[in-house]
Design a protein around this motif. Sequence first.
Motif, PDB file in Angstrom:
ATOM      1  N   LEU A 138      36.015  28.838  32.092  1.00  0.00           N
ATOM      2  CA  LEU A 138      34.658  29.363  32.111  1.00  0.00           C
ATOM      3  C   LEU A 138      33.706  28.370  32.764  1.00  0.00           C
ATOM      4  CD1 LEU A 138      32.888  31.713  31.303  1.00  0.00           C
ATOM      5  CD2 LEU A 138      32.589  30.669  29.048  1.00  0.00           C
ATOM      6  N   LEU A 139      33.880  27.098  32.465  1.00  0.00           N
ATOM      7  CA  LEU A 139      33.019  26.071  33.051  1.00  0.00           C
ATOM      8  C   LEU A 139      33.183  26.019  34.563  1.00  0.00           C
ATOM      9  CD1 LEU A 139      31.046  23.730  32.545  1.00  0.00           C
ATOM     10  CD2 LEU A 139      33.042  22.233  32.279  1.00  0.00           C
ATOM     11  N   SER A 140      34.430  26.126  35.047  1.00  0.00           N
ATOM     12  CA  SER A 140      34.678  26.095  36.483  1.00  0.00           C
ATOM     13  C   SER A 140      34.001  27.269  37.191  1.00  0.00           C
ATOM     14  CB  SER A 140      36.186  26.125  36.748  1.00  0.00           C
ATOM     15  OG  SER A 140      36.456  26.218  38.131  1.00  0.00           O
ATOM     16  N   GLU A 165      24.928  20.128  30.400  1.00  0.00           N
ATOM     17  CA  GLU A 165      24.187  21.372  30.187  1.00  0.00           C
ATOM     18  C   GLU A 165      25.099  22.584  30.367  1.00  0.00           C
ATOM     19  OE1 GLU A 165      19.615  20.626  31.524  1.00  0.00           O
ATOM     20  OE2 GLU A 165      21.117  20.463  33.106  1.00  0.00           O
ATOM     21  N   LEU A 166      25.943  22.546  31.398  1.00  0.00           N
ATOM     22  CA  LEU A 166      26.867  23.657  31.634  1.00  0.00           C
ATOM     23  C   LEU A 166      27.870  23.778  30.506  1.00  0.00           C
ATOM     24  CD1 LEU A 166      27.555  23.260  35.456  1.00  0.00           C
ATOM     25  CD2 LEU A 166      26.049  24.895  34.331  1.00  0.00           C
ATOM     26  N   LYS A 167      28.333  22.633  29.987  1.00  0.00           N
ATOM     27  CA  LYS A 167      29.275  22.675  28.864  1.00  0.00           C
ATOM     28  C   LYS A 167      28.632  23.310  27.639  1.00  0.00           C
ATOM     29  CE  LYS A 167      32.301  18.775  30.017  1.00  0.00           C
ATOM     30  NZ  LYS A 167      32.741  17.400  29.641  1.00  0.00           N
ATOM     31  N   LEU A 168      27.366  22.993  27.405  1.00  0.00           N
ATOM     32  CA  LEU A 168      26.674  23.579  26.254  1.00  0.00           C
ATOM     33  C   LEU A 168      26.579  25.093  26.375  1.00  0.00           C
ATOM     34  CD1 LEU A 168      23.808  20.974  25.658  1.00  0.00           C
ATOM     35  CD2 LEU A 168      25.768  21.447  24.177  1.00  0.00           C
ATOM     36  N   VAL A 169      26.300  25.573  27.595  1.00  0.00           N
ATOM     37  CA  VAL A 169      26.225  27.021  27.809  1.00  0.00           C
ATOM     38  C   VAL A 169      27.591  27.659  27.603  1.00  0.00           C
ATOM     39  CG1 VAL A 169      25.792  28.831  29.510  1.00  0.00           C
ATOM     40  CG2 VAL A 169      24.257  26.873  29.366  1.00  0.00           C
ATOM     41  N   ALA A 170      28.642  27.057  28.200  1.00  0.00           N
ATOM     42  CA  ALA A 170      29.986  27.622  28.085  1.00  0.00           C
ATOM     43  C   ALA A 170      30.476  27.627  26.646  1.00  0.00           C
ATOM     44  CB  ALA A 170      30.956  26.842  28.971  1.00  0.00           C
ATOM     45  N   GLN A 171      30.121  26.597  25.884  1.00  0.00           N
ATOM     46  CA  GLN A 171      30.593  26.491  24.513  1.00  0.00           C
ATOM     47  C   GLN A 171      29.772  27.322  23.536  1.00  0.00           C
ATOM     48  OE1 GLN A 171      30.356  22.266  23.981  1.00  0.00           O
ATOM     49  NE2 GLN A 171      32.306  21.852  25.018  1.00  0.00           N
ATOM     50  N   ASN A 172      28.439  27.303  23.714  1.00  0.00           N
ATOM     51  CA  ASN A 172      27.572  27.957  22.736  1.00  0.00           C
ATOM     52  C   ASN A 172      27.231  29.397  23.075  1.00  0.00           C
ATOM     53  OD1 ASN A 172      27.456  25.708  21.179  1.00  0.00           O
ATOM     54  ND2 ASN A 172      25.502  24.965  21.964  1.00  0.00           N
ATOM     55  N   ALA A 173      27.221  29.716  24.356  1.00  0.00           N
ATOM     56  CA  ALA A 173      26.818  31.071  24.765  1.00  0.00           C
ATOM     57  C   ALA A 173      27.786  31.608  25.811  1.00  0.00           C
ATOM     58  CB  ALA A 173      25.389  31.046  25.299  1.00  0.00           C
TER      59      ALA A 173
END
Length: 470
Positions: A74-76, A96-104
């Motif tokens: 998802l992050l890629s 920031e991208l990791k936070l989006v992929a993990q939390n939302a």
Amino acid sequence: MAHAKLFIGRRVREQREASKATQAAFAERLGISTSYLNQIENNQRPVSAAVLLALAEKFQVDIASIGGSDGDRLLSALREALADPVSGGSSPSLQELKLVAQNAPSFAHALIACHQAYRRNSEQLASFDDQLIRTNALSEPTPYEEVRDFFHFVDNYIDELDRAAEHLAQALGLTDRDVGTALVDHLEQHHHVRIARAGTGEGVIRRFDASARVLYLNAYSPASTRSFQMAFQIGALEQRAEIDAIIERARFRTAEAAEICRIGLQNYFAGALMLPYRSFLVAAKELRHDLHLLAVRFGASLEQVAHRLSTLQRSGLKGVPVFFARIDRAGNITKRHSASKLQFARYGAACPLWNAHQAFEAPGRMICQLAETPDGVRYLSIATEVAKGEGGFASPHRRYAIALGCEISYAGDFVYADRLDFSNSSSFEPIGVSCRICERIDCIQRAVPPLKSKIAVDHNRRGKLPYTIC
């Protein structure tokens, strides 16, 4: 070397909600404070080893599945979407991208879908000269893309079908019998389906006459192909209800996507039946992932074996996390999956420095490569050419390259690594994902500049490229 911190707030919150527990009750069972649990769920603090062990002991959470390749995929995809100029020049940090992929993750998927629609619109509009025809089809994913993404985001592993196939393989004793003979007997005895040769001029690999209960197979196909087609037909006959349920849960946009997915799921069952999970996993470790030996042991093709290795993602019993791809001579990736950190580009061609392209130059050989991506991760990559044909000398043959690989920490599990020099940094060739998102500035094979980089042109100087990447 320090280990990366593990932020799994969404996973912990989902586990708590599934247990119908309040934060206070859940924290008490884990042996931590409520405030610490609240910080974990909001990804403000990483989980400790003690918390991970408590999750495994108290709630049977599979530690091996936490922080795995789901987020990497998802992050890629998210990074590639936001690298496009349409994002307006914004450059979110990796954290920031990791936070989006993990939390939302739902938001991330929606953003990726928007980018796909934009790309399709741009490509379609570019093909028109004077007339623009606007329909909903321009902004919606194609059925093929929908199905590709379905398998991509379920980690290319379908538990219900995999276990059903393994159970049937055990019942038939496939690991101790000739696969083709066993499948013929099963179709005849349990489904009253007779196997016959397809007509020479039909040009088919498989044709099923449901009314006559006859499965016609191309007599000139390899034995592994005929076995796969029989296994496919068994899946169609025995797993219809389960496949219907999986398709229903996927909520595809169109009937075409649902039918394409049905073919994919029946293919999945066929592969899992010919190469039953536990037996194949044990053999892969024993033979150190020697594709040729695995193919002989299970009566399968090299492609079937390589593809199956990429599906060994059963919770608590995972194989080596590998990437797998099939590439045609034009560079199109027609099959792809990665359980490793290496994620294939969703748009554009694959890196020309990747050894998959060299396979066409050396038919019949295993091409081995030590590679390093721009993020510093190193890989072992194995590639070979495969040819498919169901006829004689005058019949056309399809040629592909298949590539399989792993992160370098797993290379010792592969026989192909034995003669490679891991100690020499110069042994690792610099590769990327695709030119449009690759950050290397000195690559002699670069086709286009990176999307988020500026270029400068010096008319009095020419280097490897006619421009300099700033």
